[in-house]
Design a protein around this motif. Structure first.
Motif, mmCIF file in Angstrom:
data_model
loop_
_atom_site.group_PDB
_atom_site.id
_atom_site.type_symbol
_atom_site.label_atom_id
_atom_site.label_comp_id
_atom_site.label_asym_id
_atom_site.label_seq_id
_atom_site.Cartn_x
_atom_site.Cartn_y
_atom_site.Cartn_z
ATOM 1 N N THR A 107 4.683 21.119 -4.407
ATOM 2 C CA THR A 107 6.064 21.145 -4.890
ATOM 3 C C THR A 107 6.876 19.920 -4.496
ATOM 4 N N HIS A 108 6.409 19.170 -3.504
ATOM 5 C CA HIS A 108 7.162 18.009 -3.021
ATOM 6 C C HIS A 108 6.241 16.794 -2.898
ATOM 7 N N VAL A 109 6.795 15.634 -3.236
ATOM 8 C CA VAL A 109 6.060 14.377 -3.132
ATOM 9 C C VAL A 109 6.807 13.465 -2.149
ATOM 10 N N PHE A 110 6.078 12.902 -1.197
ATOM 11 C CA PHE A 110 6.647 11.967 -0.221
ATOM 12 C C PHE A 110 5.892 10.651 -0.355
ATOM 13 N N GLU A 111 6.649 9.590 -0.598
ATOM 14 C CA GLU A 111 6.066 8.286 -0.918
ATOM 15 C C GLU A 111 6.555 7.276 0.097
ATOM 16 N N SER A 112 5.653 6.731 0.899
ATOM 17 C CA SER A 112 6.077 5.654 1.789
ATOM 18 C C SER A 112 5.239 4.421 1.510
ATOM 19 N N THR A 113 5.811 3.281 1.853
ATOM 20 C CA THR A 113 5.229 1.995 1.475
ATOM 21 C C THR A 113 4.973 1.159 2.712
ATOM 22 N N PHE A 114 3.790 0.555 2.725
ATOM 23 C CA PHE A 114 3.355 -0.310 3.821
ATOM 24 C C PHE A 114 2.860 -1.616 3.219
ATOM 25 N N VAL A 150 0.862 -1.180 0.000
ATOM 26 C CA VAL A 150 0.000 0.000 0.000
ATOM 27 C C VAL A 150 0.896 1.226 0.000
ATOM 28 N N LYS A 151 0.629 2.122 -0.936
ATOM 29 C CA LYS A 151 1.412 3.352 -1.038
ATOM 30 C C LYS A 151 0.702 4.477 -0.291
ATOM 31 N N HIS A 152 1.487 5.232 0.435
ATOM 32 C CA HIS A 152 1.014 6.405 1.178
ATOM 33 C C HIS A 152 1.730 7.604 0.548
ATOM 34 N N ILE A 153 0.949 8.409 -0.188
ATOM 35 C CA ILE A 153 1.540 9.527 -0.936
ATOM 36 C C ILE A 153 1.106 10.839 -0.291
ATOM 37 N N LEU A 154 2.072 11.634 0.084
ATOM 38 C CA LEU A 154 1.790 12.954 0.654
ATOM 39 C C LEU A 154 2.345 14.029 -0.275
ATOM 40 N N LEU A 155 1.488 14.937 -0.689
ATOM 41 C CA LEU A 155 1.926 16.087 -1.488
ATOM 42 C C LEU A 155 1.976 17.297 -0.578
ATOM 43 N N ALA A 156 3.039 18.079 -0.716
ATOM 44 C CA ALA A 156 3.231 19.213 0.182
ATOM 45 C C ALA A 156 3.609 20.472 -0.582
ATOM 46 N N LYS A 157 3.132 21.587 -0.045
ATOM 47 C CA LYS A 157 3.667 22.894 -0.419
ATOM 48 C C LYS A 157 4.089 23.562 0.878
ATOM 49 N N PHE A 158 5.377 23.887 0.983
ATOM 50 C CA PHE A 158 5.874 24.508 2.210
ATOM 51 C C PHE A 158 5.480 25.988 2.276
ATOM 52 N N LYS A 159 5.370 26.477 3.499
ATOM 53 C CA LYS A 159 5.040 27.885 3.691
ATOM 54 C C LYS A 159 6.154 28.782 3.144
ATOM 55 N N GLU A 160 5.777 29.980 2.758
ATOM 56 C CA GLU A 160 6.765 30.984 2.364
ATOM 57 C C GLU A 160 7.758 31.186 3.510
ATOM 58 N N GLY A 161 9.019 31.366 3.158
ATOM 59 C CA GLY A 161 10.006 31.704 4.172
ATOM 60 C C GLY A 161 10.705 30.511 4.791
ATOM 61 N N ILE A 162 10.245 29.304 4.481
ATOM 62 C CA ILE A 162 10.946 28.109 4.967
ATOM 63 C C ILE A 162 12.199 27.936 4.105
ATOM 64 N N SER A 163 13.355 27.783 4.737
ATOM 65 C CA SER A 163 14.600 27.689 3.976
ATOM 66 C C SER A 163 14.815 26.274 3.439
ATOM 67 N N GLU A 164 15.692 26.177 2.437
ATOM 68 C CA GLU A 164 16.036 24.860 1.884
ATOM 69 C C GLU A 164 16.620 23.959 2.975
ATOM 70 N N GLN A 165 17.397 24.568 3.885
ATOM 71 C CA GLN A 165 17.990 23.783 4.980
ATOM 72 C C GLN A 165 16.895 23.214 5.889
ATOM 73 N N GLN A 166 15.911 24.049 6.184
ATOM 74 C CA GLN A 166 14.803 23.562 7.016
ATOM 75 C C GLN A 166 14.046 22.438 6.306
ATOM 76 N N ILE A 167 13.853 22.610 4.991
ATOM 77 C CA ILE A 167 13.161 21.563 4.224
ATOM 78 C C ILE A 167 13.978 20.278 4.248
ATOM 79 N N ASP A 168 15.290 20.404 4.046
ATOM 80 C CA ASP A 168 16.157 19.209 4.100
ATOM 81 C C ASP A 168 16.031 18.512 5.453
ATOM 82 N N ASP A 169 16.024 19.287 6.506
ATOM 83 C CA ASP A 169 15.924 18.706 7.846
ATOM 84 C C ASP A 169 14.579 17.992 8.041
ATOM 85 N N LEU A 170 13.517 18.599 7.529
ATOM 86 C CA LEU A 170 12.198 17.976 7.643
ATOM 87 C C LEU A 170 12.153 16.668 6.854
#
Lengths: 105, 105
Positions: free
Chosen positions: A57-64, A4-24
């Motif tokens: 802008t971002h796709v997160f795909e996890s599998t169960f 089973v695929k769990h797909i999360l699509l995200a748009k980060f808030k304005e002002g979030i840095s690339e470093q913060q996104i990487d950490d998340l």
């Protein structure tokens, strides 16, 4: 074996840095080490050109292996803790779960 | 080898029958036989329980080796013909493309 695929699509808030996104993203990936029903994690930036991405802008795909495994993941303390932080950084989020099925021609 | 995922989320219009949806899914799957850059096709109904699916009910997942392969698919006559019919049956559609990437912990 099912999957089973769990797909999360995200748009980060304005002002979030690339470093913060990487950490998340690292924090998201790290859930594999805590939630045993989560079998794998991948992600990627949207690179579509059809302009049908609705701002995501971002796709997160996890599998169960089962939908019950996803329910266990959602209620797992490590996920709850991460999701609280993660969702707070998002302007938009969309989640779908599905069992990838082939079609006999 | 690289791989690029093309994910389409759909909500069909009211009044479309299950039989019509099945036929559209078969038509989508059949694009693999016409568009050589389209390597595989899978689909599934949304079974998520988080209520973050924004009304989308079906997920269509196709796989390409390159983003150029997706561009060739989009402009392929077989895709253009199918998309005209398919999109007319949808109330909502969302498309993202991404290169699934693992994260080093």
């Amino acid at each position: 074996m099912g999957e089973v695929k769990h797909i999360l699509l995200a748009k980060f808030k304005e002002g979030i840095s690339e470093q913060q996104i990487d950490d998340l993203i690292k924090g998201y990936a790290n859930l594999v080490n805590h939630c045993e029903t989560m079998k794998s994690f991948k992600w990627g930036k949207d690179v579509s050109v059809e302009n049908l991405h609705q701002g995501y802008t971002h796709v997160f795909e996890s599998t169960f292996e089962t939908t019950e495994g996803i329910a266990a993941y959602i209620s797992h303390p490590a996920h709850v803790e991460f999701a609280t932080v993660f969702l707070d950084q998002l302007e938009k989020v969309l989640v779908v779960d599905y069992k990838p099925t082939s079609v006999e021609p």
